[in-house]
Structure formats: C-alpha cells, structure tokens
Design a protein around this motif. Structure first.
Motif, short mmCIF file in Angstrom:
data_model
loop_
_atom_site.label_atom_id
_atom_site.label_comp_id
_atom_site.label_asym_id
_atom_site.label_seq_id
_atom_site.Cartn_x
_atom_site.Cartn_y
_atom_site.Cartn_z
N TYR A 31 -5.16 -2.27 -4.44
CA TYR A 31 -5.63 -3.48 -5.13
C TYR A 31 -6.30 -4.48 -4.20
CZ TYR A 31 -2.51 -1.68 -8.72
OH TYR A 31 -1.90 -0.88 -9.64
N LEU A 32 -5.92 -4.45 -2.92
CA LEU A 32 -6.37 -5.48 -1.99
C LEU A 32 -7.25 -4.88 -0.90
CD1 LEU A 32 -2.87 -7.18 -1.52
CD2 LEU A 32 -4.70 -7.92 -3.05
N GLU A 33 -7.51 -5.67 0.14
CA GLU A 33 -8.22 -5.12 1.30
C GLU A 33 -7.32 -4.10 1.98
OE1 GLU A 33 -7.22 -9.23 3.26
OE2 GLU A 33 -8.29 -7.98 4.70
N PRO A 34 -7.88 -3.16 2.74
CA PRO A 34 -7.05 -2.19 3.45
C PRO A 34 -6.01 -2.88 4.33
CG PRO A 34 -9.35 -1.56 3.56
CD PRO A 34 -9.31 -2.93 2.96
N ILE A 35 -4.78 -2.40 4.24
CA ILE A 35 -3.66 -2.97 4.99
C ILE A 35 -3.21 -1.94 6.01
CG2 ILE A 35 -1.26 -3.75 4.82
CD1 ILE A 35 -1.95 -4.65 1.93
N SER A 36 -3.13 -2.36 7.26
CA SER A 36 -2.69 -1.44 8.31
C SER A 36 -1.24 -1.05 8.06
CB SER A 36 -2.81 -2.14 9.67
OG SER A 36 -2.39 -1.28 10.70
N THR A 37 -1.02 0.25 7.95
CA THR A 37 0.33 0.73 7.72
C THR A 37 0.51 2.06 8.41
OG1 THR A 37 2.00 1.28 6.05
CG2 THR A 37 -0.26 1.88 5.53
N TYR A 38 1.73 2.33 8.81
CA TYR A 38 2.01 3.55 9.55
C TYR A 38 2.28 4.70 8.61
CZ TYR A 38 5.14 6.83 11.88
OH TYR A 38 5.76 7.97 12.32
N ASP A 39 2.92 4.43 7.46
CA ASP A 39 3.33 5.55 6.62
C ASP A 39 2.99 5.32 5.15
OD1 ASP A 39 6.84 4.55 6.97
OD2 ASP A 39 5.16 3.62 5.95
N LEU A 40 3.19 6.37 4.38
CA LEU A 40 2.94 6.36 2.94
C LEU A 40 4.30 6.35 2.24
CD1 LEU A 40 0.97 6.78 0.51
CD2 LEU A 40 1.25 9.23 0.88
N ASP A 41 4.55 5.30 1.47
CA ASP A 41 5.82 5.20 0.75
C ASP A 41 5.68 5.81 -0.63
OD1 ASP A 41 6.44 1.88 2.09
OD2 ASP A 41 7.01 3.86 2.86
N LEU B 20 -14.84 -8.16 -0.59
CA LEU B 20 -15.69 -6.97 -0.49
C LEU B 20 -14.86 -5.75 -0.15
CD1 LEU B 20 -18.91 -8.23 1.34
CD2 LEU B 20 -18.76 -7.24 -0.96
N LEU B 21 -13.96 -5.92 0.82
CA LEU B 21 -13.10 -4.80 1.23
C LEU B 21 -12.20 -4.37 0.07
CD1 LEU B 21 -12.11 -5.98 4.82
CD2 LEU B 21 -13.47 -3.97 4.25
N ALA B 22 -11.72 -5.34 -0.68
CA ALA B 22 -10.83 -5.03 -1.81
C ALA B 22 -11.55 -4.22 -2.89
CB ALA B 22 -10.26 -6.32 -2.41
#
Lengths: 156, 71
Positions: A31-41, B20-22
């Motif tokens: 839904y949002l901008e890419p979020i830095s994350t280590y794993d997939l929940d 834009l990224l979203a």
C-alpha cells in the motif's frame, strides 16, 4: 519473490496450512512506498490445530524441497520467510479478509491496510507507530487530492 | 512555528516522491525492497570488516551476505 510465493501456495495445496496472508512490512509495502525489511511475514490459519501448535510440518515439507531454516525464518528462494500463526481474533480476521493479489501470475493474499494498521497498533513498537503514520499520511493525501479544487494551492 | 518556504518545499517534494513510490506495481516495489536489503547487508559486512563489532543486528546481516536468488 514469485518463486517464494509459489512454494507457500504449495504448502496450502498440500494441506499443511490453511488460509494465509502477507502481513508485516511487506504487507504495508503493498500500500505504501517500499519499506526496507529483512523477511516476509506470512500469517497462517491452521484449520485443525493440534493441542500444541508447532511449525514442524511446515519446516519438514519445505526442507524436503531444499529450503533451509535460518534463525527464526526459513529461506525460500532467497527470501527469509517467517510463518506466524494467526492466533488472535484480530489476526484471524485479518487473514480471512485479506485481499487477493496477483503477483506476476502467482496468486497470493495481502492483509488489508486497515488490518495492518490495527495489528501495528496492537504490536506497539516505535516502527509500528511510524508505519501507522505513513498509512494515515497516505490516506490524508489521497483524500486531500481528491477534494482539491483546480487552482487551489497544495497544502504544505 | 511554521516551516520556512524552503523547508515546506522540500517536505512537499519528499511527500510527492513517497506517493510516486507508493503507486508502483507491487512486484516493482518488492524488487526495490530486495535492493534495499542487499544494500543493508553490504553495509553491515563492510562495517564488520572495518571492525565495527558488537552490534548484534550488524553482525547478523553481515553473516547473511547478498541474496542468492533475487526475483
């Protein structure tokens, strides 16, 4: 990620897990901008859970397909995946009402934004509140754009 | 206290960029996340090489190395 999601679907097809849905940071990324994350929940409903719930059947099934555990996750095609039982009413509802998504031809399910926010509120870490703010900002911006008249200056 | 016009402009630009990224397709966002994760691992490995030890998260990331199978 496509291959990772296919393997998770294979778990469902084999009857190892019931309904499941992407949550956590990757769910928010939908839904949002890419979020830095280590794993997939991956939140999972077990249809007929044993008295003592264990993830061993999941690990055994994936282990036979050459996916190895790493810490508290199991690495599936390059993605550390954490399988989390949907044990609370909120998590169960979030999984059952998740949105169906097509990821490059692979069907998957992502929790709704509302459920992600509610879970973040319940979890209550600083980064969860930060994520809630990001959702709110995104919602506010969408609505302010929708109601902005032509020629009206953009809000600061 | 209101932000200065320059600060307000910068904040607006940041919000526009986030918007834009979203709006990117989900697979594209996932690829960005993979790049972010790989960058974090390289930074952690570099930090460990430079002797910045003692941070459990840094050590954990450094041990993992880059992702073998990006989507």
């Amino acid at each position: 990620m496509k291959a990772t999601l296919s393997e998770i679907n294979a778990l469902r097809e084999a009857g190892i897990i019931g309904q499941h849905a992407i949550g956590g940071a990757m769910g928010a990324t939908f839904y949002l901008e890419p979020i830095s994350t280590y794993d997939l929940d991956i939140f999972v409903i077990f249809e007929n859970p044993p008295l003592i719930l264990t993830l061993t059947p999941i690990y055994d099934f994936l282990g036979q397909r050459a996916h190895l555990p790493e810490g508290d996750a199991i690495v599936i095609h390059g993605w550390p995946v954490q399988f989390l039982p949907a044990e609370s009413p909120l998590l169960t509802e979030a999984v059952r009402q998740a949105t169906a998504v097509d990821f490059e031809g692979v069907p998957t399910r992502v929790m709704t934004a509302e459920h992600l926010m509610a879970i973040a509120l319940q979890t209550g870490r600083a980064k969860d509140f930060s994520r809630i703010l990001a959702f709110v900002e995104s919602w506010c911006r969408r609505h302010s754009e929708a109601y902005r008249h032509p020629g009206q200056p953009r809000a600061a | 206290m209101n932000p200065s016009p320059l600060t307000a402009q910068i904040l607006e630009q940041k919000r526009d960029r986030r918007q834009l990224l979203a709006q990117l397709p989900f697979p594209e966002k996932v690829r960005i996340v993979e790049k972010l994760r790989d960058a974090a691992k390289r930074i952690a490995a570099s930090a460990e090489l430079q002797g910045l030890r003692g941070h459990s998260a840094t050590n954990k990331l450094a041990k993992q190395g880059p992702s073998p199978n990006p989507s």
